[in-house]
Design a protein around this motif. Structure first.
Motif, mmCIF file in Angstrom:
data_model
loop_
_atom_site.group_PDB
_atom_site.id
_atom_site.type_symbol
_atom_site.label_atom_id
_atom_site.label_comp_id
_atom_site.label_asym_id
_atom_site.label_seq_id
_atom_site.Cartn_x
_atom_site.Cartn_y
_atom_site.Cartn_z
ATOM 1 N N GLN A 122 0.847 -1.193 0.000
ATOM 2 C CA GLN A 122 0.000 0.000 0.000
ATOM 3 C C GLN A 122 0.885 1.245 0.000
ATOM 4 O OE1 GLN A 122 -3.198 -0.611 -0.116
ATOM 5 N NE2 GLN A 122 -4.218 1.333 0.248
ATOM 6 N N VAL A 123 0.504 2.212 -0.802
ATOM 7 C CA VAL A 123 1.234 3.477 -0.898
ATOM 8 C C VAL A 123 0.298 4.595 -0.454
ATOM 9 C CG1 VAL A 123 2.376 5.094 -2.454
ATOM 10 C CG2 VAL A 123 2.668 2.630 -2.801
ATOM 11 N N GLN A 124 0.786 5.458 0.409
ATOM 12 C CA GLN A 124 -0.004 6.612 0.847
ATOM 13 C C GLN A 124 0.597 7.889 0.269
ATOM 14 O OE1 GLN A 124 1.185 4.434 3.613
ATOM 15 N NE2 GLN A 124 -0.604 3.203 3.032
ATOM 16 N N LEU A 125 -0.286 8.742 -0.204
ATOM 17 C CA LEU A 125 0.143 9.995 -0.827
ATOM 18 C C LEU A 125 -0.599 11.147 -0.172
ATOM 19 C CD1 LEU A 125 -0.230 8.817 -4.544
ATOM 20 C CD2 LEU A 125 1.814 8.709 -3.125
ATOM 21 N N VAL A 126 0.142 12.184 0.209
ATOM 22 C CA VAL A 126 -0.476 13.347 0.849
ATOM 23 C C VAL A 126 0.020 14.604 0.145
ATOM 24 C CG1 VAL A 126 -0.771 14.664 2.960
ATOM 25 C CG2 VAL A 126 -0.640 12.160 3.061
ATOM 26 N N GLU A 127 -0.913 15.305 -0.503
ATOM 27 C CA GLU A 127 -0.560 16.534 -1.205
ATOM 28 C C GLU A 127 -0.685 17.745 -0.286
ATOM 29 O OE1 GLU A 127 -3.046 14.147 -4.339
ATOM 30 O OE2 GLU A 127 -3.158 14.628 -2.210
ATOM 31 N N SER A 128 0.048 18.783 -0.612
ATOM 32 C CA SER A 128 -0.069 20.063 0.081
ATOM 33 C C SER A 128 0.423 21.158 -0.847
ATOM 34 C CB SER A 128 0.748 20.062 1.377
ATOM 35 O OG SER A 128 2.127 19.856 1.102
ATOM 36 N N GLY A 129 0.107 22.407 -0.490
ATOM 37 C CA GLY A 129 0.641 23.537 -1.233
ATOM 38 C C GLY A 129 -0.336 24.262 -2.138
ATOM 39 N N GLY A 130 -1.560 23.774 -2.224
ATOM 40 C CA GLY A 130 -2.521 24.457 -3.063
ATOM 41 C C GLY A 130 -2.959 25.778 -2.450
ATOM 42 N N GLY A 131 -3.753 26.535 -3.201
ATOM 43 C CA GLY A 131 -4.245 27.802 -2.689
ATOM 44 C C GLY A 131 -4.793 28.677 -3.785
ATOM 45 N N LEU A 132 -4.988 29.936 -3.427
ATOM 46 C CA LEU A 132 -5.515 30.938 -4.352
ATOM 47 C C LEU A 132 -4.374 31.853 -4.786
ATOM 48 C CD1 LEU A 132 -7.882 32.478 -5.692
ATOM 49 C CD2 LEU A 132 -8.120 33.736 -3.525
ATOM 50 N N VAL A 133 -4.254 32.058 -6.088
ATOM 51 C CA VAL A 133 -3.185 32.903 -6.618
ATOM 52 C C VAL A 133 -3.717 33.663 -7.820
ATOM 53 C CG1 VAL A 133 -2.290 31.072 -8.119
ATOM 54 C CG2 VAL A 133 -0.758 32.893 -7.329
ATOM 55 N N GLN A 134 -3.162 34.820 -8.074
ATOM 56 C CA GLN A 134 -3.561 35.596 -9.245
ATOM 57 C C GLN A 134 -2.886 35.044 -10.497
ATOM 58 O OE1 GLN A 134 -2.747 39.760 -8.335
ATOM 59 N NE2 GLN A 134 -4.941 40.062 -7.990
ATOM 60 N N ALA A 135 -3.514 35.279 -11.623
ATOM 61 C CA ALA A 135 -2.929 34.871 -12.899
ATOM 62 C C ALA A 135 -1.533 35.468 -13.032
ATOM 63 C CB ALA A 135 -3.809 35.314 -14.051
ATOM 64 N N GLY A 136 -0.604 34.640 -13.510
ATOM 65 C CA GLY A 136 0.781 35.051 -13.614
ATOM 66 C C GLY A 136 1.618 34.685 -12.406
ATOM 67 N N ASP B 228 -2.811 3.062 -9.477
ATOM 68 C CA ASP B 228 -3.907 2.773 -8.558
ATOM 69 C C ASP B 228 -3.967 3.685 -7.337
ATOM 70 O OD1 ASP B 228 -3.547 -0.812 -9.076
ATOM 71 O OD2 ASP B 228 -4.748 0.681 -10.148
ATOM 72 N N TYR B 229 -2.871 4.352 -7.016
ATOM 73 C CA TYR B 229 -2.816 5.095 -5.765
ATOM 74 C C TYR B 229 -2.923 6.601 -5.998
ATOM 75 C CZ TYR B 229 -1.215 0.631 -4.012
ATOM 76 O OH TYR B 229 -1.121 -0.697 -3.694
ATOM 77 N N TRP B 230 -3.828 7.211 -5.221
ATOM 78 C CA TRP B 230 -4.086 8.640 -5.334
ATOM 79 C C TRP B 230 -3.968 9.315 -3.978
ATOM 80 C CZ3 TRP B 230 -4.887 10.862 -10.024
ATOM 81 C CH2 TRP B 230 -5.312 10.055 -11.079
ATOM 82 N N GLY B 231 -3.581 10.585 -3.994
ATOM 83 C CA GLY B 231 -3.715 11.397 -2.813
ATOM 84 C C GLY B 231 -5.118 11.959 -2.732
ATOM 85 N N GLN B 232 -5.337 12.800 -1.714
ATOM 86 C CA GLN B 232 -6.685 13.344 -1.499
ATOM 87 C C GLN B 232 -6.954 14.552 -2.384
ATOM 88 O OE1 GLN B 232 -4.094 14.045 0.304
ATOM 89 N NE2 GLN B 232 -4.160 16.243 0.761
#
Length: 119
Positions: A1-15, A107-111
């Motif tokens: 089993q592989v676990q994946l945890v994403e981070s770093g997203g957010g709101l940003v202006q174009a460019g 087969d393995y995805w983060g959230q």
């Protein structure tokens, strides 16, 4: 089993820029490649970028070439997606994926992590 945890997203202006991270744990030795996919509202999930753990060979979707950079830190078991010159059309939930075959996900995805680019 592989676990994946994403981070770093957010709101940003174009460019603007964002860097996503994907921390990989579990059976990491069984994964040869990693990738980022994204899914915008009302659209199918699509391949963004991929990288091999050993050599660091990368592939990109045409829509992000020259703007996005995928990288990996094998010691930290982490994959990154540096996104520059962001466009409104880059708005999507971004997912980390283990062991894709070219542009077909494994087969393995983060959230997922939301990236919103405003005009």
């Amino acid at each position: 089993q592989v676990q994946l945890v994403e981070s770093g997203g957010g709101l940003v202006q174009a460019g603007g820029s964002l860097r996503l991270s994907c921390a990989v744990s579990g059976r990491t030795y069984s994964s040869n490649t990693m990738a980022w996919f994204r899914q915008a509202p009302g659209k199918e999930r699509e391949f963004v970028a991929g990288i091999t753990w050993r050599s660091g060979t990368t592939t990109y979707a045409d829509s992000v070439k020259g703007r996005f950079t995928i990288s990996r830190d094998a010691y930290k078991n982490t994959v990154y997606l540096q996104m520059n010159s962001l466009k409104v059309e880059d708005t999507a939930v971004y997912y980390c994926n283990a062991d894709p075959k070219r542009e077909t996900p494994g087969d393995y995805w983060g959230q997922g992590t939301q990236v919103t680019v405003s005009s």
